[in-house]
Design an enzyme around this catalytic site. Structure first.
Site, PDB file in Angstrom:
ATOM      1  N   ARG A  29     -15.521  26.432  -3.807  1.00 22.92           N
ATOM      2  CA  ARG A  29     -16.889  25.990  -4.117  1.00 22.92           C
ATOM      3  C   ARG A  29     -17.874  26.537  -3.088  1.00 22.92           C
ATOM      4  O   ARG A  29     -17.589  26.537  -1.886  1.00 22.92           O
ATOM      5  CB  ARG A  29     -16.966  24.461  -4.169  1.00 22.92           C
ATOM      6  CG  ARG A  29     -16.158  23.907  -5.325  1.00 22.92           C
ATOM      7  CD  ARG A  29     -16.409  22.454  -5.621  1.00 22.92           C
ATOM      8  NE  ARG A  29     -15.390  21.995  -6.547  1.00 22.92           N
ATOM      9  CZ  ARG A  29     -15.405  22.187  -7.862  1.00 22.92           C
ATOM     10  NH1 ARG A  29     -16.431  22.810  -8.431  1.00 22.92           N
ATOM     11  NH2 ARG A  29     -14.413  21.764  -8.633  1.00 22.92           N
ATOM     12  N   ASP A  30     -19.017  27.011  -3.601  1.00 27.98           N
ATOM     13  CA  ASP A  30     -20.063  27.531  -2.724  1.00 27.98           C
ATOM     14  C   ASP A  30     -20.585  26.393  -1.846  1.00 27.98           C
ATOM     15  O   ASP A  30     -20.820  25.275  -2.318  1.00 27.98           O
ATOM     16  CB  ASP A  30     -21.201  28.135  -3.553  1.00 27.98           C
ATOM     17  CG  ASP A  30     -22.120  29.016  -2.720  1.00 27.98           C
ATOM     18  OD1 ASP A  30     -22.124  30.243  -2.947  1.00 27.98           O
ATOM     19  OD2 ASP A  30     -22.831  28.483  -1.851  1.00 27.98           O
ATOM     20  N   ILE A  31     -20.801  26.695  -0.578  1.00 25.75           N
ATOM     21  CA  ILE A  31     -21.228  25.680   0.387  1.00 25.75           C
ATOM     22  C   ILE A  31     -22.676  25.246   0.140  1.00 25.75           C
ATOM     23  O   ILE A  31     -23.096  24.169   0.566  1.00 25.75           O
ATOM     24  CB  ILE A  31     -21.043  26.233   1.822  1.00 25.75           C
ATOM     25  CG1 ILE A  31     -20.908  25.120   2.834  1.00 25.75           C
ATOM     26  CG2 ILE A  31     -22.160  27.210   2.204  1.00 25.75           C
ATOM     27  CD1 ILE A  31     -20.406  25.581   4.185  1.00 25.75           C
ATOM     28  N   ASN A  87     -23.630  40.259  -6.323  1.00 24.83           N
ATOM     29  CA  ASN A  87     -24.746  40.932  -5.665  1.00 24.83           C
ATOM     30  C   ASN A  87     -24.236  42.091  -4.815  1.00 24.83           C
ATOM     31  O   ASN A  87     -23.148  42.016  -4.250  1.00 24.83           O
ATOM     32  CB  ASN A  87     -25.496  39.934  -4.773  1.00 24.83           C
ATOM     33  CG  ASN A  87     -26.115  38.805  -5.578  1.00 24.83           C
ATOM     34  OD1 ASN A  87     -26.616  39.023  -6.668  1.00 24.83           O
ATOM     35  ND2 ASN A  87     -26.057  37.590  -5.048  1.00 24.83           N
ATOM     36  N   VAL A  96     -22.829  38.058   2.109  1.00 23.30           N
ATOM     37  CA  VAL A  96     -21.484  38.136   2.673  1.00 23.30           C
ATOM     38  C   VAL A  96     -20.831  39.407   2.145  1.00 23.30           C
ATOM     39  O   VAL A  96     -20.695  39.588   0.916  1.00 23.30           O
ATOM     40  CB  VAL A  96     -20.646  36.885   2.300  1.00 23.30           C
ATOM     41  CG1 VAL A  96     -19.254  36.993   2.902  1.00 23.30           C
ATOM     42  CG2 VAL A  96     -21.336  35.610   2.775  1.00 23.30           C
ATOM     43  N   HIS A 100     -17.722  39.051  -4.092  1.00 24.30           N
ATOM     44  CA  HIS A 100     -17.455  37.735  -4.665  1.00 24.30           C
ATOM     45  C   HIS A 100     -18.204  37.600  -5.982  1.00 24.30           C
ATOM     46  O   HIS A 100     -19.338  38.041  -6.115  1.00 24.30           O
ATOM     47  CB  HIS A 100     -17.868  36.618  -3.706  1.00 24.30           C
ATOM     48  CG  HIS A 100     -19.198  36.831  -3.058  1.00 24.30           C
ATOM     49  ND1 HIS A 100     -19.375  37.680  -1.996  1.00 24.30           N
ATOM     50  CD2 HIS A 100     -20.423  36.318  -3.324  1.00 24.30           C
ATOM     51  CE1 HIS A 100     -20.637  37.674  -1.629  1.00 24.30           C
ATOM     52  NE2 HIS A 100     -21.303  36.857  -2.431  1.00 24.30           N
ATOM     53  N   HIS A 102     -19.924  35.026  -8.403  1.00 28.96           N
ATOM     54  CA  HIS A 102     -20.463  33.676  -8.500  1.00 28.96           C
ATOM     55  C   HIS A 102     -20.218  33.170  -9.918  1.00 28.96           C
ATOM     56  O   HIS A 102     -20.552  33.861 -10.883  1.00 28.96           O
ATOM     57  CB  HIS A 102     -21.978  33.666  -8.274  1.00 28.96           C
ATOM     58  CG  HIS A 102     -22.429  34.056  -6.904  1.00 28.96           C
ATOM     59  ND1 HIS A 102     -22.818  33.135  -5.955  1.00 28.96           N
ATOM     60  CD2 HIS A 102     -22.584  35.270  -6.315  1.00 28.96           C
ATOM     61  CE1 HIS A 102     -23.191  33.760  -4.849  1.00 28.96           C
ATOM     62  NE2 HIS A 102     -23.073  35.051  -5.041  1.00 28.96           N
TER      63      HIS A 102
END
Ligand code: AMP
Length: 115
Positions: A29-31, A87, A96, A100, A102
């Site tokens: 899970r994204d922070i 991205n 980052v 990744h 999303h």
């Protein structure tokens, strides 16, 4: 190639809410979630940006999609729909440098790009 915090998450050296992991990919899970469901799905191997993708990564990157579909079902967002996003570099606002995907969903997401 410099490791990022995501390599430490993969190796479980720092805490993260990991929702899936196998030999090729890890999802957590994204922070700083931008939607009720906001999960990052990443290759276990370090690929800094989409510009660094090579033919030998095809199996791993294909796994990002099969895991996205599985997690979308588990999160109950598959029927209503969701967005998969990746991205690249400065104009893509990549933060980052470990690629990744999303997975965003759980509400109507609005237009794809904000000005
Ligand atoms: P991007 O702008 O596509 O590079 O997105 C990077 C994402 O990583 C952002 O949505 C951050 O909130 C997320 N992020 C950064 N550090 C962490 C972390 N330690 N655990 C979970 N998500 C993180």
């Amino acid at each position: 190639m410099e490791e990022t915090i995501f390599s430490q998450i993969i190796r479980k050296e720092i805490p993260a809410d990991i929702v899936y992991q196998d030999d090729l990919v890890t999802a957590f899970r994204d922070i700083n979630p931008k939607a009720p469901t906001h999960i990052l799905i990443i290759p276990n191997v370090l690929i800094p940006t989409v510009n660094d993708v090579k033919p030998e990564h095809e199996q791993t990157l294909g796994r990002l999609f099969t895991v996205a579909a599985k997690l979308a079902k588990e999160e109950n967002v598959a029927e209503d729909g969701y967005r998969l996003m990746m991205n690249c570099n400065a104009h893509g606002r990549q933060e980052v440098y470990h690629i990744h995907m999303h997975l965003l969903g759980g509400k109507p997401l609005g237009p794809m790009l904000a000005e």
